[in-house]
Design a protein around this motif. Structure first.
Motif, short mmCIF file in Angstrom:
data_model
loop_
_atom_site.label_atom_id
_atom_site.label_comp_id
_atom_site.label_asym_id
_atom_site.label_seq_id
_atom_site.Cartn_x
_atom_site.Cartn_y
_atom_site.Cartn_z
N ALA A 184 43.40 44.43 36.25
CA ALA A 184 42.52 43.28 36.00
C ALA A 184 41.45 43.20 37.08
O ALA A 184 40.27 42.94 36.80
CB ALA A 184 43.33 41.98 35.94
N LYS A 185 41.83 43.42 38.31
CA LYS A 185 40.88 43.38 39.44
C LYS A 185 39.84 44.48 39.29
O LYS A 185 38.64 44.24 39.49
CB LYS A 185 41.64 43.53 40.76
N VAL A 186 40.29 45.70 38.92
CA VAL A 186 39.35 46.81 38.73
C VAL A 186 38.40 46.50 37.58
O VAL A 186 37.19 46.75 37.67
CB VAL A 186 40.12 48.14 38.50
N SER A 224 34.49 46.11 37.96
CA SER A 224 33.66 46.99 37.16
C SER A 224 32.59 46.20 36.41
O SER A 224 31.43 46.63 36.31
CB SER A 224 34.57 47.76 36.21
N LYS A 225 32.95 45.03 35.90
CA LYS A 225 32.00 44.17 35.18
C LYS A 225 30.94 43.64 36.14
O LYS A 225 29.77 43.53 35.79
CB LYS A 225 32.72 43.00 34.50
N SER A 226 31.36 43.30 37.32
CA SER A 226 30.39 42.73 38.27
C SER A 226 29.41 43.79 38.77
O SER A 226 28.32 43.47 39.18
CB SER A 226 31.12 42.06 39.44
#
Length: 100
Positions: A90-92, A96-98
Motif C-alpha cells: 500500500a505504501k509503495v 508511486s501515485k504521488s
C-alpha cells in the motif's frame, strides 16, 4: 600353567553355581529366599513399567502442547508477514501515485 588355572576357575565357578542351585531349589530357607527374590524382582519390574508408562504419557502431552504452541506461533507469524507485506504494498502504491 595358565590352562590349569582356567580349568580351576571354571571348576570353582561350577561348584559355586551348583551349591547356589541346591540352596535355592532344595532347602526350605533357599526356597523362601528365592520366592522373595522373585517377588521383589516382579514388583520392581511392575514399578518400572508403571513409571515408564506415566513418563511416556507426560512426553506425549508435552509433545502435543509444544506442537500446538509452535503451530499457533507459525500462524501468528504468517498473519504478521501478510499484514506487513500488505502495508508495504500500500505504501509503495501510494508513493508511486504521488510520483506520477
Amino acid at each position: 600353567m595358565e590352562n590349569k588355572s582356567k580349568i580351576a576357575a571354571v571348576l570353582v565357578a561350577g561348584i559355586a553355581a551348583g551349591a547356589a542351585a541346591w540352596y535355592f531349589l532344595k532347602s526350605e530357607n533357599g526356597k523362601q529366599n528365592w520366592s522373595s527374590l522373585v517377588d521383589g524382582v516382579k514388583d520392581f519390574t511392575d514399578h518400572l513399567k508403571n513409571t515408564a508408562s506415566k513418563q511416556a504419557s507426560k512426553i506425549n502431552d508435552l509433545s502435543k502442547d509444544t506442537s500446538d504452541y509452535l503451530s499457533a506461533k507459525a500462524h501468528e507469524a504468517s498473519h504478521f508477514s501478510d499484514n506487513t507485506l500488505n502495508e508495504i504494498s500500500a505504501k509503495v502504491a501510494q508513493d508511486s501515485k504521488s510520483l506520477s
